[in-house]
Design an enzyme around this catalytic site. Sequence first.
Site, PDB file in Angstrom:
ATOM      1  CB  ALA A  76      -0.923   0.002   1.214  1.00 42.81           C
ATOM      2  N   PRO A  77       0.460   2.310  -0.729  1.00 40.47           N
ATOM      3  CG  PRO A  77       0.423   4.518  -1.538  1.00 40.47           C
ATOM      4  CD  PRO A  77       1.251   3.559  -0.701  1.00 40.47           C
ATOM      5  N   GLY A  78       0.171   1.304  -3.326  1.00 39.44           N
ATOM      6  CA  GLY A  78       0.098   0.613  -4.603  1.00 39.44           C
ATOM      7  C   GLY A  78       0.799   1.257  -5.768  1.00 39.44           C
ATOM      8  N   GLY A  79       1.563   2.317  -5.508  1.00 42.26           N
ATOM      9  CA  GLY A  79       2.239   3.023  -6.606  1.00 42.26           C
ATOM     10  C   GLY A  79       3.282   2.173  -7.312  1.00 42.26           C
ATOM     11  CE  LYS A  80       8.948   1.765  -3.978  1.00 44.14           C
ATOM     12  NZ  LYS A  80       8.231   2.561  -2.965  1.00 44.14           N
ATOM     13  NE  ARG A 112      -1.146   2.428   4.234  1.00 42.27           N
ATOM     14  CZ  ARG A 112       0.099   2.607   3.816  1.00 42.27           C
ATOM     15  NH1 ARG A 112       1.049   1.798   4.237  1.00 42.27           N
ATOM     16  NH2 ARG A 112       0.394   3.555   2.956  1.00 42.27           N
ATOM     17  CG  ASP A 129       3.134 -10.253   9.516  1.00 40.81           C
ATOM     18  OD1 ASP A 129       4.124  -9.738   8.964  1.00 40.81           O
ATOM     19  OD2 ASP A 129       2.967 -10.258  10.750  1.00 40.81           O
ATOM     20  CG  ASP A 160       8.423   0.621  -0.092  1.00 46.86           C
ATOM     21  OD1 ASP A 160       9.497   1.000   0.399  1.00 46.86           O
ATOM     22  OD2 ASP A 160       7.498   1.404  -0.391  1.00 46.86           O
ATOM     23  CB  CYS A 202      10.857   6.201   2.163  1.00 44.90           C
ATOM     24  SG  CYS A 202       9.673   5.828   3.476  1.00 44.90           S
TER      25      CYS A 202
END
Length: 434
Positions: free
Chosen positions: A258-262, A284, A306, A321, A374
Amino acid sequence: MNIYSRNTSLSILEESEISNLHINDYIHNYFNKTKIPPLDKKFINKLVLGTVRLKGRYDYIISQIYHGDYMRLKLKLKNILRLGCYQIEQMNSVPNHASISIMVEITKKHLKGYEKLVNAILRKFTEGKKAYDFDINSSKTFPLLSHPSWLIDKWIKEFGIKKMVELCKYNNQDPSIWFRINNSLELTNIYSEVEKLSLVYNKHVLSEVYFTVDSPYNLIESNLFKNGDLSIQNPINGFIVNILNPKKNEIIIDGCSAPGGKGSLISLMAPHSKIYSIEINKNRISKIEESINRHKLKNISILNLDMSKDRLPLADKILIDVPCSGTGVINRRVDLRWKRKSKDITNSAKLQYKILMNSSKYLKNNGVIVYSTCSIEAEENSKIINLFIKNNKNYILEDSGKIINPSLVKNNNLDVLPGKYDLDGGFAAKLRKI
């Protein structure tokens, strides 16, 4: 005088303090459930985020002006003063006297009896704010950088004073909103459509797939965005997917997705692959579904698992990520600096290693794991990878500089500090199972 937008800003500041949401997400939800004119939304967003970002600076200056114990003032009063200081210092479209007058009126409404104090402090701030200049040779002025002292001290040890100052100043700027073109074959047509919207764009120096515009809100409301031709994504996240190098017919896990951009970019790059978007937080998952639907993606399945302990599908490639301290995205997530504690980095590192170890069990031979964060903290990045390689002799670290621009790579890993090429800070390592 527009008291409404300031009152709303004060409410958001107070309510977000007791919310589990990050301030950006809280504002988004607040706007969705409340009818607010577009111009007021823009003003409120700038005022609230800017005030949170520079809260440390204003607390330091006000504590010097106020003849008393600033820490004992009511939180509402502090927020009124912070909002006033931000308007005076950063919002040139609002005359100083008007900002002071409005904040005094708001004080009368919420904290009757304190209006004279607010008027006096804001006037002294207007007259004397230039006296509070940052001095790199005086640690007493470091609170003006508006970052917690533990993080400033940590960055000094890690990067040196000069780099610490650069990081803090970058984090205190308004962030750039980067758009990703989802079909690289349509670059010319997309940029032509952007021009037709009377928007001025600037391509990213490392990839013309990414660009900014002078009015991102107008682009977000356009059909180009709503139809899935564009996504909001910092270019560094696209470079991380490039390191993964997804191919057709592969089974790919997008972990902690989440949020799913990659995940959406993996799907667009390899539409004939089979992708599992795995997310532990049920709340999410709707974000991933929203991304899938807007981009009209057909090859993503969502699994509520998980990554640190559950059984996963056997995969050719895995992108994880991992949850982290987020110190590479403080420029965008303005309240992170105030929410994080030093122990959070240690706790994150423990979870990150568990996720990497568990994920490695479900990778095919000759498969690839891309571990990314990040964060800019070594404890969450290079130290995790070094420990994993030491304990897993059947994995090797490959050179990401062979895939992405080598200027982003250090010790074979993508390793970027915030602000370089106007990118978020972040880290990614490419691990191959042999």
